[in-house]
Structures are given as structure tokens and as C-alpha cells.
Design a protein around this motif. Structure first.
Motif, PDB file in Angstrom:
ATOM      1  N   PHE A 145      -2.687  17.486  11.738  1.00  0.00           N
ATOM      2  CA  PHE A 145      -3.383  17.058  12.946  1.00  0.00           C
ATOM      3  C   PHE A 145      -4.240  18.145  13.581  1.00  0.00           C
ATOM      4  CE2 PHE A 145      -2.427  12.862  13.207  1.00  0.00           C
ATOM      5  CZ  PHE A 145      -2.371  12.305  14.471  1.00  0.00           C
ATOM      6  N   ASP A 146      -3.743  19.360  13.666  1.00  0.00           N
ATOM      7  CA  ASP A 146      -4.422  20.372  14.469  1.00  0.00           C
ATOM      8  C   ASP A 146      -5.734  20.848  13.859  1.00  0.00           C
ATOM      9  OD1 ASP A 146      -2.530  20.311  16.468  1.00  0.00           O
ATOM     10  OD2 ASP A 146      -1.277  21.822  15.497  1.00  0.00           O
ATOM     11  N   ASP A 147      -5.718  21.103  12.549  1.00  0.00           N
ATOM     12  CA  ASP A 147      -6.931  21.667  11.950  1.00  0.00           C
ATOM     13  C   ASP A 147      -7.514  20.823  10.828  1.00  0.00           C
ATOM     14  OD1 ASP A 147      -5.158  22.084   9.890  1.00  0.00           O
ATOM     15  OD2 ASP A 147      -5.001  24.243  10.198  1.00  0.00           O
ATOM     16  N   GLY A 148      -6.871  19.690  10.504  1.00  0.00           N
ATOM     17  CA  GLY A 148      -7.428  18.797   9.498  1.00  0.00           C
ATOM     18  C   GLY A 148      -7.216  19.225   8.067  1.00  0.00           C
ATOM     19  N   THR A 149      -6.426  20.287   7.834  1.00  0.00           N
ATOM     20  CA  THR A 149      -6.169  20.700   6.458  1.00  0.00           C
ATOM     21  C   THR A 149      -5.385  19.613   5.725  1.00  0.00           C
ATOM     22  OG1 THR A 149      -4.169  21.875   7.168  1.00  0.00           O
ATOM     23  CG2 THR A 149      -6.202  23.158   6.993  1.00  0.00           C
ATOM     24  N   VAL A 150      -5.614  19.527   4.427  1.00  0.00           N
ATOM     25  CA  VAL A 150      -5.021  18.464   3.614  1.00  0.00           C
ATOM     26  C   VAL A 150      -3.999  19.062   2.658  1.00  0.00           C
ATOM     27  CG1 VAL A 150      -5.505  16.679   1.896  1.00  0.00           C
ATOM     28  CG2 VAL A 150      -7.090  17.046   3.792  1.00  0.00           C
ATOM     29  N   GLY A 151      -2.855  18.391   2.518  1.00  0.00           N
ATOM     30  CA  GLY A 151      -1.827  18.856   1.598  1.00  0.00           C
ATOM     31  C   GLY A 151      -0.801  17.771   1.356  1.00  0.00           C
ATOM     32  N   PRO A 152       0.148  18.006   0.458  1.00  0.00           N
ATOM     33  CA  PRO A 152       1.198  17.014   0.161  1.00  0.00           C
ATOM     34  C   PRO A 152       2.285  17.023   1.236  1.00  0.00           C
ATOM     35  CG  PRO A 152       1.527  18.972  -1.178  1.00  0.00           C
ATOM     36  CD  PRO A 152       0.262  19.203  -0.404  1.00  0.00           C
ATOM     37  N   HIS A 153       1.980  16.409   2.379  1.00  0.00           N
ATOM     38  CA  HIS A 153       2.894  16.489   3.516  1.00  0.00           C
ATOM     39  C   HIS A 153       3.944  15.379   3.516  1.00  0.00           C
ATOM     40  CE1 HIS A 153       0.157  19.510   4.740  1.00  0.00           C
ATOM     41  NE2 HIS A 153      -0.738  18.726   5.298  1.00  0.00           N
ATOM     42  N   ALA A 154       3.516  14.127   3.330  1.00  0.00           N
ATOM     43  CA  ALA A 154       4.444  12.996   3.377  1.00  0.00           C
ATOM     44  C   ALA A 154       3.763  11.779   2.765  1.00  0.00           C
ATOM     45  CB  ALA A 154       4.870  12.700   4.814  1.00  0.00           C
ATOM     46  N   THR A 155       4.562  10.736   2.499  1.00  0.00           N
ATOM     47  CA  THR A 155       4.034   9.508   1.908  1.00  0.00           C
ATOM     48  C   THR A 155       4.562   8.307   2.681  1.00  0.00           C
ATOM     49  OG1 THR A 155       4.008  10.533  -0.283  1.00  0.00           O
ATOM     50  CG2 THR A 155       3.845   8.139  -0.203  1.00  0.00           C
ATOM     51  N   LEU A 156       3.689   7.334   2.902  1.00  0.00           N
ATOM     52  CA  LEU A 156       4.054   6.082   3.557  1.00  0.00           C
ATOM     53  C   LEU A 156       3.782   4.932   2.601  1.00  0.00           C
ATOM     54  CD1 LEU A 156       4.644   4.176   6.013  1.00  0.00           C
ATOM     55  CD2 LEU A 156       2.206   4.379   6.563  1.00  0.00           C
ATOM     56  N   THR A 157       4.768   4.047   2.438  1.00  0.00           N
ATOM     57  CA  THR A 157       4.572   2.804   1.695  1.00  0.00           C
ATOM     58  C   THR A 157       4.804   1.641   2.649  1.00  0.00           C
ATOM     59  OG1 THR A 157       5.319   3.801  -0.376  1.00  0.00           O
ATOM     60  CG2 THR A 157       5.317   1.402  -0.263  1.00  0.00           C
ATOM     61  N   VAL A 158       3.873   0.686   2.661  1.00  0.00           N
ATOM     62  CA  VAL A 158       3.986  -0.503   3.506  1.00  0.00           C
ATOM     63  C   VAL A 158       3.850  -1.731   2.621  1.00  0.00           C
ATOM     64  CG1 VAL A 158       3.185  -1.674   5.582  1.00  0.00           C
ATOM     65  CG2 VAL A 158       2.805   0.783   5.335  1.00  0.00           C
ATOM     66  N   GLU A 159       4.738  -2.696   2.822  1.00  0.00           N
ATOM     67  CA  GLU A 159       4.715  -3.915   2.011  1.00  0.00           C
ATOM     68  C   GLU A 159       4.885  -5.138   2.902  1.00  0.00           C
ATOM     69  OE1 GLU A 159       6.913  -5.815  -1.944  1.00  0.00           O
ATOM     70  OE2 GLU A 159       7.524  -3.865  -1.143  1.00  0.00           O
ATOM     71  N   GLU A 160       4.044  -6.143   2.665  1.00  0.00           N
ATOM     72  CA  GLU A 160       4.193  -7.413   3.365  1.00  0.00           C
ATOM     73  C   GLU A 160       5.422  -8.139   2.835  1.00  0.00           C
ATOM     74  OE1 GLU A 160       0.603  -9.483   2.592  1.00  0.00           O
ATOM     75  OE2 GLU A 160      -0.643  -8.221   3.887  1.00  0.00           O
ATOM     76  N   SER A 161       6.212  -8.698   3.757  1.00  0.00           N
ATOM     77  CA  SER A 161       7.437  -9.370   3.332  1.00  0.00           C
ATOM     78  C   SER A 161       7.867 -10.383   4.380  1.00  0.00           C
ATOM     79  CB  SER A 161       8.561  -8.347   3.108  1.00  0.00           C
ATOM     80  OG  SER A 161       9.783  -8.983   2.811  1.00  0.00           O
ATOM     81  N   GLY A 162       7.782 -11.663   4.038  1.00  0.00           N
ATOM     82  CA  GLY A 162       8.288 -12.711   4.911  1.00  0.00           C
ATOM     83  C   GLY A 162       7.709 -12.710   6.307  1.00  0.00           C
ATOM     84  N   GLY A 163       6.428 -12.418   6.437  1.00  0.00           N
ATOM     85  CA  GLY A 163       5.790 -12.413   7.744  1.00  0.00           C
ATOM     86  C   GLY A 163       5.925 -11.111   8.501  1.00  0.00           C
TER      87      GLY A 163
ATOM     88  N   LEU B 228       0.846  -1.194   0.000  1.00  0.00           N
ATOM     89  CA  LEU B 228       0.000   0.000   0.000  1.00  0.00           C
ATOM     90  C   LEU B 228       0.879   1.241   0.000  1.00  0.00           C
ATOM     91  CD1 LEU B 228      -2.785  -0.667   2.684  1.00  0.00           C
ATOM     92  CD2 LEU B 228      -3.134  -0.398   0.226  1.00  0.00           C
ATOM     93  N   THR B 229       0.445   2.264  -0.724  1.00  0.00           N
ATOM     94  CA  THR B 229       1.047   3.584  -0.628  1.00  0.00           C
ATOM     95  C   THR B 229      -0.015   4.538  -0.105  1.00  0.00           C
ATOM     96  OG1 THR B 229       2.628   3.189  -2.408  1.00  0.00           O
ATOM     97  CG2 THR B 229       2.139   5.478  -1.879  1.00  0.00           C
ATOM     98  N   ILE B 230       0.289   5.197   0.999  1.00  0.00           N
ATOM     99  CA  ILE B 230      -0.700   5.989   1.723  1.00  0.00           C
ATOM    100  C   ILE B 230      -0.185   7.413   1.881  1.00  0.00           C
ATOM    101  CG2 ILE B 230      -1.961   6.208   3.908  1.00  0.00           C
ATOM    102  CD1 ILE B 230      -1.011   3.044   4.087  1.00  0.00           C
ATOM    103  N   PRO B 231      -0.910   8.410   1.385  1.00  0.00           N
ATOM    104  CA  PRO B 231      -0.502   9.796   1.628  1.00  0.00           C
ATOM    105  C   PRO B 231      -0.781  10.187   3.078  1.00  0.00           C
ATOM    106  CG  PRO B 231      -2.570   9.742   0.411  1.00  0.00           C
ATOM    107  CD  PRO B 231      -2.108   8.319   0.532  1.00  0.00           C
ATOM    108  N   LEU B 232       0.237  10.682   3.759  1.00  0.00           N
ATOM    109  CA  LEU B 232       0.050  11.227   5.109  1.00  0.00           C
ATOM    110  C   LEU B 232      -0.223  12.719   4.920  1.00  0.00           C
ATOM    111  CD1 LEU B 232       2.938   9.363   6.971  1.00  0.00           C
ATOM    112  CD2 LEU B 232       0.560   8.651   6.649  1.00  0.00           C
ATOM    113  N   ASN B 233      -1.450  13.027   4.567  1.00  0.00           N
ATOM    114  CA  ASN B 233      -1.762  14.359   4.052  1.00  0.00           C
ATOM    115  C   ASN B 233      -2.704  15.165   4.932  1.00  0.00           C
ATOM    116  OD1 ASN B 233      -4.015  12.805   3.614  1.00  0.00           O
ATOM    117  ND2 ASN B 233      -4.222  13.271   1.435  1.00  0.00           N
ATOM    118  N   VAL B 234      -3.033  14.660   6.130  1.00  0.00           N
ATOM    119  CA  VAL B 234      -3.953  15.376   7.015  1.00  0.00           C
ATOM    120  C   VAL B 234      -3.169  15.996   8.164  1.00  0.00           C
ATOM    121  CG1 VAL B 234      -5.980  15.194   8.489  1.00  0.00           C
ATOM    122  CG2 VAL B 234      -5.808  13.777   6.437  1.00  0.00           C
TER     123      VAL B 234
END
Length: 212
Positions: A38-56, A30-36
């Protein structure tokens, strides 16, 4: 004439776009934008997270590429939850950093941002002084006594404004209009989102074929 041109364009491009939509979320990744924010909920291109299953286990990659948080922004702490009781978690630092990252089972001690989450990964020691723009990406691996999958990351936590997120990231050295540090979060996309996109694009292609 214009209608025919649009039909040809849809017929040509939509199948390829649909294929891209399916390829964007391969099984076990999965690639997930960390775009919210925290304080006011505004959305923007802040950061990106990629998570991959691998060997348990789960391989995490965080990136500030394309961020609007400023050129000196540094990754500091990452927060997440694990469903159920998979046993003791272990962390392996993958990035080449000065010191290994640290896994915390009580992220509340690291600051208010992590208080709502089960686990935290301290990334700050690898970057040197905060706000030098050195640590713009980070990779690490999480394993447990029992196998971990993407479904293990499903629990939500609430931000200070009641916004529900699966992950949070604290970033130091951010620039105006942000404060000197920011916490941003993101949500695992619904499983059907990309399927609906691909189906819609395929439908456009079919419509274009029938109209020509």
C-alpha cells in the motif's frame, strides 16, 4: 535443427498451456494475487485471494503461502467493496479458528487502511496474539439479501498513494525489510487477460505446426 526442435516443442506444449490458462479461471471463480504494497506500490508475492460464486453467495479464501512477509506473518483484516445495494451482508466463518471472524460495515474504525472500503472482515481474533504465524490462511462466506456474484466486487478503492485496488489485506507480524505490519492489495484481472494468453499460446502452436 534448433528451429525444428523449437517448433516441435511449441506444437507439443502450447495447446496444453492454453488449456491450463483457460482452466485457471473457471466460470464463477477468480484467484487474485494481493501483491501491491500500500505505501509505496512495490509488487511482490505477499498474499493470494480466491473468490468463488456459490449458491448466491461468495466464498473467500485468503492465503499467505509463499509470502515474502516473513514466517510470523498473520492475517489480520480484509477489506472489500460491494456494488449497488444487495441488502444486509452476512458472514459465515469457514476456517477452524478460536473465535468467529467479524464483519464490519465501517472498516474505518479498524484502522486507516480500511477507510476507503465499504466492508471489512476482522480475522485477528482467530489467531491469538498478532505475529505468531498461526493464521496463514482463512476461509469465510459472504451472503446478502440479494444474490452476490463476482461482478459485485468490481468497485475500486484508492490506497494512501492513490493506487487503485479492489481488495486490501492487513497483515501483522511481518518481518524486515517490511514494517511490523503491512497492508497489501490486488485488482480483479481483466476478463480478456487469460483469453489473450491462451490465444497467443495457440497461435504459437499453429505457427510451429506450419513451420515444421
Amino acid at each position: 535443427m534448433l528451429t525444428q526442435q523449437l517448433s516441435r516443442l511449441l506444437r507439443t506444449c502450447a495447446p496444453a498451456l492454453a488449456a491450463i490458462a483457460f482452466a485457471a479461471a473457471p466460470a464463477g471463480a477468480l484467484t487474485i494475487p494481493l501483491n501491491v504494497e500500500f505505501d509505496d506500490g512495490t509488487v511482490g508475492p505477499h498474499a493470494t485471494l480466491t473468490v468463488e460464486e456459490s449458491g448466491g453467495g461468495l466464498d473467500f479464501t485468503l492465503s499467505l503461502a509463499g509470502t515474502d512477509l516473513g514466517p510470523n506473518a498473520d492475517l489480520h483484516e480484509f477489506y472489500f467493496n460491494i456494488a449497488g445495494d444487495p441488502g444486509a451482508l452476512q458472514l459465515e466463518t469457514v476456517s477452524a479458528v478460536a473465535t468467529p471472524f467479524e464483519l464490519s460495515t465501517d472498516p474505518a474504525v479498524a484502522g486507516g487502511a480500511g477507510a476507503a472500503f465499504d466492508y471489512g472482515v476482522n480475522l485477528g481474533e482467530g489467531a491469538g496474539p498478532p505475529g505468531n504465524g498461526v493464521l496463514q490462511s482463512a476461509s469465510f462466506r459472504i451472503t446478502a439479501d440479494d444474490p452476490l456474484t463476482l461482478a459485485s466486487l468490481s468497485p475500486l478503492s484508492a490506497t494512501s498513494q492513490g493506487i487503485q485496488v479492489n481488495f486490501a489485506l492487513h497483515v501483522q507480524g511481518t518481518s524486515a525489510p517490511f514494517a511490523t505490519s503491512e497492508t497489501v492489495g490486488g485488482v480483479i484481472p481483466e476478463p480478456g487477460t487469460l483469453l489473450l494468453l491462451a490465444a497467443g499460446l495457440s497461435g504459437l502452436a499453429l505457427h510451429g505446426r506450419r513451420s515444421s
